[in-house]
Scaffold this motif. Sequence first.
Motif, PDB file in Angstrom:
ATOM      1  N   GLU A   1       0.956  -1.188  -0.059  1.00  0.00           N
ATOM      2  CA  GLU A   1      -0.120  -0.034   0.124  1.00  0.00           C
ATOM      3  C   GLU A   1       1.037   1.329  -0.094  1.00  0.00           C
ATOM      4  O   GLU A   1       1.471   1.757   0.956  1.00  0.00           O
ATOM      5  N   ARG A   2       1.000   1.695  -1.258  1.00  0.00           N
ATOM      6  CA  ARG A   2       2.111   2.891  -1.519  1.00  0.00           C
ATOM      7  C   ARG A   2       1.683   3.422  -2.762  1.00  0.00           C
ATOM      8  O   ARG A   2       1.389   2.798  -3.631  1.00  0.00           O
ATOM      9  N   GLY A   3       1.992   4.939  -2.568  1.00  0.00           N
ATOM     10  CA  GLY A   3       2.185   5.371  -4.127  1.00  0.00           C
ATOM     11  C   GLY A   3       0.699   6.444  -4.359  1.00  0.00           C
ATOM     12  O   GLY A   3       0.244   7.030  -3.677  1.00  0.00           O
ATOM     13  N   GLY A   4       0.503   6.327  -5.774  1.00  0.00           N
ATOM     14  CA  GLY A   4      -0.395   6.954  -6.266  1.00  0.00           C
ATOM     15  C   GLY A   4      -1.955   6.402  -5.832  1.00  0.00           C
ATOM     16  O   GLY A   4      -2.828   7.084  -5.024  1.00  0.00           O
ATOM     17  N   VAL A   5      -2.543   5.520  -6.886  1.00  0.00           N
ATOM     18  CA  VAL A   5      -3.649   4.922  -6.493  1.00  0.00           C
ATOM     19  C   VAL A   5      -3.585   3.411  -6.100  1.00  0.00           C
ATOM     20  O   VAL A   5      -2.677   2.779  -6.895  1.00  0.00           O
ATOM     21  N   ASN A   6      -4.191   3.102  -5.091  1.00  0.00           N
ATOM     22  CA  ASN A   6      -4.337   1.772  -4.589  1.00  0.00           C
ATOM     23  C   ASN A   6      -5.482   1.111  -4.291  1.00  0.00           C
ATOM     24  O   ASN A   6      -6.393   1.811  -3.740  1.00  0.00           O
ATOM     25  N   ILE A   7      -5.991   0.198  -5.174  1.00  0.00           N
ATOM     26  CA  ILE A   7      -7.230  -0.208  -4.602  1.00  0.00           C
ATOM     27  C   ILE A   7      -7.213  -1.937  -4.848  1.00  0.00           C
ATOM     28  O   ILE A   7      -6.666  -2.538  -5.930  1.00  0.00           O
ATOM     29  N   GLU A   8      -7.638  -2.393  -3.791  1.00  0.00           N
ATOM     30  CA  GLU A   8      -7.844  -3.923  -3.854  1.00  0.00           C
ATOM     31  C   GLU A   8      -9.423  -4.341  -3.845  1.00  0.00           C
ATOM     32  O   GLU A   8     -10.216  -3.695  -3.341  1.00  0.00           O
ATOM     33  N   HIS A   9      -9.514  -5.319  -4.638  1.00  0.00           N
ATOM     34  CA  HIS A   9     -10.735  -5.632  -4.723  1.00  0.00           C
ATOM     35  C   HIS A   9     -11.863  -4.754  -5.450  1.00  0.00           C
ATOM     36  O   HIS A   9     -12.862  -4.549  -5.105  1.00  0.00           O
ATOM     37  N   GLY A  10     -11.167  -4.028  -6.377  1.00  0.00           N
ATOM     38  CA  GLY A  10     -12.005  -3.020  -6.977  1.00  0.00           C
ATOM     39  C   GLY A  10     -12.675  -3.486  -8.210  1.00  0.00           C
ATOM     40  O   GLY A  10     -12.066  -4.548  -8.928  1.00  0.00           O
ATOM     41  N   ARG A  11     -13.785  -3.109  -8.697  1.00  0.00           N
ATOM     42  CA  ARG A  11     -14.397  -3.588  -9.716  1.00  0.00           C
ATOM     43  C   ARG A  11     -15.077  -2.365 -10.559  1.00  0.00           C
ATOM     44  O   ARG A  11     -15.604  -1.388 -10.109  1.00  0.00           O
ATOM     45  N   GLY A  12     -14.844  -2.378 -11.796  1.00  0.00           N
ATOM     46  CA  GLY A  12     -15.150  -1.426 -12.842  1.00  0.00           C
ATOM     47  C   GLY A  12     -14.819   0.078 -12.619  1.00  0.00           C
ATOM     48  O   GLY A  12     -15.511   1.091 -12.793  1.00  0.00           O
ATOM     49  N   ASN A  13     -13.554   0.296 -11.982  1.00  0.00           N
ATOM     50  CA  ASN A  13     -12.826   1.662 -11.503  1.00  0.00           C
ATOM     51  C   ASN A  13     -12.455   2.078 -12.964  1.00  0.00           C
ATOM     52  O   ASN A  13     -11.894   0.992 -13.647  1.00  0.00           O
ATOM     53  N   ARG A  14     -12.419   3.288 -12.934  1.00  0.00           N
ATOM     54  CA  ARG A  14     -11.776   3.971 -14.130  1.00  0.00           C
ATOM     55  C   ARG A  14     -10.488   4.685 -13.956  1.00  0.00           C
ATOM     56  O   ARG A  14     -11.029   6.018 -13.214  1.00  0.00           O
ATOM     57  N   VAL A  15      -9.343   4.725 -14.009  1.00  0.00           N
ATOM     58  CA  VAL A  15      -8.338   5.453 -13.752  1.00  0.00           C
ATOM     59  C   VAL A  15      -7.858   6.184 -15.034  1.00  0.00           C
ATOM     60  O   VAL A  15      -7.226   5.753 -15.889  1.00  0.00           O
ATOM     61  N   VAL A  16      -8.384   7.504 -15.321  1.00  0.00           N
ATOM     62  CA  VAL A  16      -8.316   8.065 -16.879  1.00  0.00           C
ATOM     63  C   VAL A  16      -7.736   9.578 -16.590  1.00  0.00           C
ATOM     64  O   VAL A  16      -8.192  10.413 -15.799  1.00  0.00           O
ATOM     65  N   GLY A  17      -6.574   9.694 -17.497  1.00  0.00           N
ATOM     66  CA  GLY A  17      -6.292  11.167 -17.696  1.00  0.00           C
ATOM     67  C   GLY A  17      -5.462  11.790 -16.314  1.00  0.00           C
ATOM     68  O   GLY A  17      -5.590  13.151 -16.659  1.00  0.00           O
ATOM     69  N   ASN A  18      -5.083  11.025 -15.746  1.00  0.00           N
ATOM     70  CA  ASN A  18      -4.211  11.669 -14.577  1.00  0.00           C
ATOM     71  C   ASN A  18      -2.844  11.820 -14.896  1.00  0.00           C
ATOM     72  O   ASN A  18      -2.290  11.302 -15.591  1.00  0.00           O
ATOM     73  N   ARG A  19      -2.151  12.467 -13.878  1.00  0.00           N
ATOM     74  CA  ARG A  19      -0.774  12.589 -13.902  1.00  0.00           C
ATOM     75  C   ARG A  19      -0.246  12.205 -12.761  1.00  0.00           C
ATOM     76  O   ARG A  19      -0.453  12.277 -11.618  1.00  0.00           O
ATOM     77  N   PHE A  20       0.894  11.117 -12.942  1.00  0.00           N
ATOM     78  CA  PHE A  20       1.573  10.566 -11.858  1.00  0.00           C
ATOM     79  C   PHE A  20       3.037  10.694 -11.962  1.00  0.00           C
ATOM     80  O   PHE A  20       3.797  10.428 -12.829  1.00  0.00           O
ATOM     81  N   GLU A  21       3.463  11.401 -10.971  1.00  0.00           N
ATOM     82  CA  GLU A  21       5.031  11.872 -10.834  1.00  0.00           C
ATOM     83  C   GLU A  21       5.675  11.170  -9.491  1.00  0.00           C
ATOM     84  O   GLU A  21       5.028  11.525  -8.356  1.00  0.00           O
ATOM     85  N   GLU A  22       6.849  10.609  -9.724  1.00  0.00           N
ATOM     86  CA  GLU A  22       7.638  10.356  -8.307  1.00  0.00           C
ATOM     87  C   GLU A  22       6.926   9.630  -7.569  1.00  0.00           C
ATOM     88  O   GLU A  22       7.259   9.965  -6.347  1.00  0.00           O
TER      89      GLU A  22
END
Length: 815
Positions: free
Chosen positions: A370-391
């Motif tokens: 569990e660390r960083g930008g987006v953390n999802i366990e047991h997730g369904r139908g989620n959309r990670v769209v158009g984001n910016r992830f740095e470092e």
Amino acid sequence: MQAHPPVAWLTRTALLSLVVSGIAAAQSPTVELLVDRDDVLVTQSCRLRLVDRPVADANGDGVVRIVTDGVTVEIAGTLRGAPATAAADTLTGIGIVVAAKNVTLVNGSVAGFKVGVLLDRADGARVERLDLSDNFAMRLGSTAAAEDGGDWLWPHSNDDGEWARNYGAGLLVRDSDNVVIRQVKARRTQNGILLERVENAKVLDNDCSFLSGWGIALWRSSRNTIARNAFDFCVRGYSHGVYNRGQDSAGILLFEQCSENLIALNSATHCGDGFFGFAGREALGEAPPPEGAAEGWHRNRGCNGNLIVANDFSFAVAHGIEMTFSSGNLLARNLLVGCGICGIWGGYSANTEIRENLFRGNGSAGYGGERGGVNIEHGRGNRVVGNRFEENPVAVRLWWDEDAHLAETPWAKASGVACRDNLIAGNAFSGNELDIELIDASDTAIFGDCVIGEAAEGAAPARRDAFDETSRASLRLEGEIPASRDVLAPLRSIPGVGTGRPPAAEADRNELEPGDPLGDRMGELLAAVAEAFDPCTEVAARPGRPGLAGRERIVMTEWGPFAWDRVLLVVADDALATDRWRLLGPANGREPAIKGVTVFGGGSLRTRFSAADRWAEVFCERPGMVCPYRIEVLHDEGKPRGRGKEVAFGLIAPAVWSLRIAPSRVDPLADPSGWRAAMAVPEEEFLAAGGRLGEVTEIDFPFAMGGPRDLAALAEIVGDAEIGPDRFGIEARTTLAFPAGRFQIKVRSDDGVRLLANGSVLVERWDRHGPTEDVAELAFDAPTEVELLLEHFELDGYATLSLDIEAIETEAHRR
């Protein structure tokens, strides 16, 4: 896979006009009402004239009760329920109760109560320009050195008013509709605003910051607008570089089925969680459902359909946004910078859109995966769209694991626990250690992502069978991760995905599933989201309050976070051999400089300080002496000719501890006498059995999941001995000379511990346990030498051992 409508690209002006619609200015009343006693009833519009002394709420129903509909009440001054010197955890009662509809309450302050103002079944009420500072707060047991588990909050139960009863509030609103709350301020209080079973409220332009609990907390409250507020530094359970727990504090908290709320343009930086949303125990089936609930009632129950847009949730101790066991939420255009564990934690979330957020430098204090930008366990139908992830250590991590307890809840059985049908598309990645990590995440679609700059060293090359040809992100896969063309094909037509440009406002919008709570409001609210940024171009973000960027600015006191509004002297390092103090000052001006340091407490004490770096040290040149002291630091208040003085108390006890460390050849639980005998054998025999001897100046061993050789203070002593992280024992001895006075010895341990003073047992917790602090008291009428013997065993798993001494009352305190 369900497709949410794209975000429309309009301006902040549209959002501002939406949230302030229908709010008019209040008229000031002319009639005065004297409040010089408890139980004052208000039956007409008036100005409250207050006496210059506390008025206590003796029966818990409010000093002032407003009982007539439609009146306007102005507070002239401060209604105080207890002396300003009263400890915050002793405050009781309620200042003002509004028990009528369409009441307006404006101006003034309410302080010295468990709850400052209560709106109870007060539909249409308006509260404006109130200062609700200096009401109830718990005294925190956690210190810079160690967390106290007793500080953890419990937001999971509140149907019987537990929040206000246990934790107090500046403003509490219950069972009310169409309430307006504007320009309310709270400081030096545990909680700012509590909403319980409230709908259609507008909470605007408030500043409830530097609190030890929640800036605003919602319980079973839906369709509310929370916008343009400051809920910064709502935090506890943090010591920079030592521990980052948060203890369920949050800037904005939603618990137990809070749905369809608009949360926009708020600042909630430096909190435990910036935003903390949880479906609730009733939703999960850990509490009984409503009477007559139909079969399948738990399916997708949660905090659903909320719009969380254009907020700053940076520098959270734990998570910028935590939204779990919930569905249909939009998390768009938020700033998530420098959060300790991760930017967004979305365990068991479904059909949630994470769009166009900035994730930068999160996860430096994460736990395991569990660390960083987006953390999802047991997730369904989620959309990670158009984001910016740095470092970030990991930009996007989706996974499934064994979670047997939760899998058996009614919610899980009705809603499912698979990690499947998620989309990662059109994102920009730059400088992350790993861009995407998938563990047993079936039917995950990944395409249209771009990488800015060089990939991190050692990053795995993209797997072509798991990626569309347009993605260049680094990837780690574990388990079966099929990504069929049947999944990818319909997603290519989503406006704006993968293009690096916003979709046209007139673009066709895919409809939500029938019955989704966002359906009726999505078009209107999304049109009001703030300006977009192109995820594939550089973005300059300066989150947080001016001058207070970074989690290192979270400095806790026993009553809550330091507000950086005054000069404060705090312990930066309180090792028993030396204390280092830091002088902190207001964030809006020049830092104060130290002009001089004086210490009272004995001839063997010495000091040194740095005027420019604002630190002072106290140390003792004679080992074996317990030296309580009073320190006075003169400073310039951050002004050219300023003169100020800060006073504090401390204790140092430089010692030489004789140490024995060895593998536990005898079971300390089954045979404690045999274990002690094995630790006490002659030195030659002890060494031959694999033990080691040495000396240390203090007992401070945060083993965590490691062992003695993992700590710098013990590594040289252990050397090449076969002493691992489990099944070892420690015996430590020293002699200290105490002056007359009263003292506390605090021992923190995991696992077993026993402390003896001159042969008498002071502390004994000889069992398997998690990190636990035990406190013993010593009192002396005259100077006394004390031999201390500390015994400790570790079984397995996490481990810690520390000993600290504090002065309760000594000659230094009486100066």
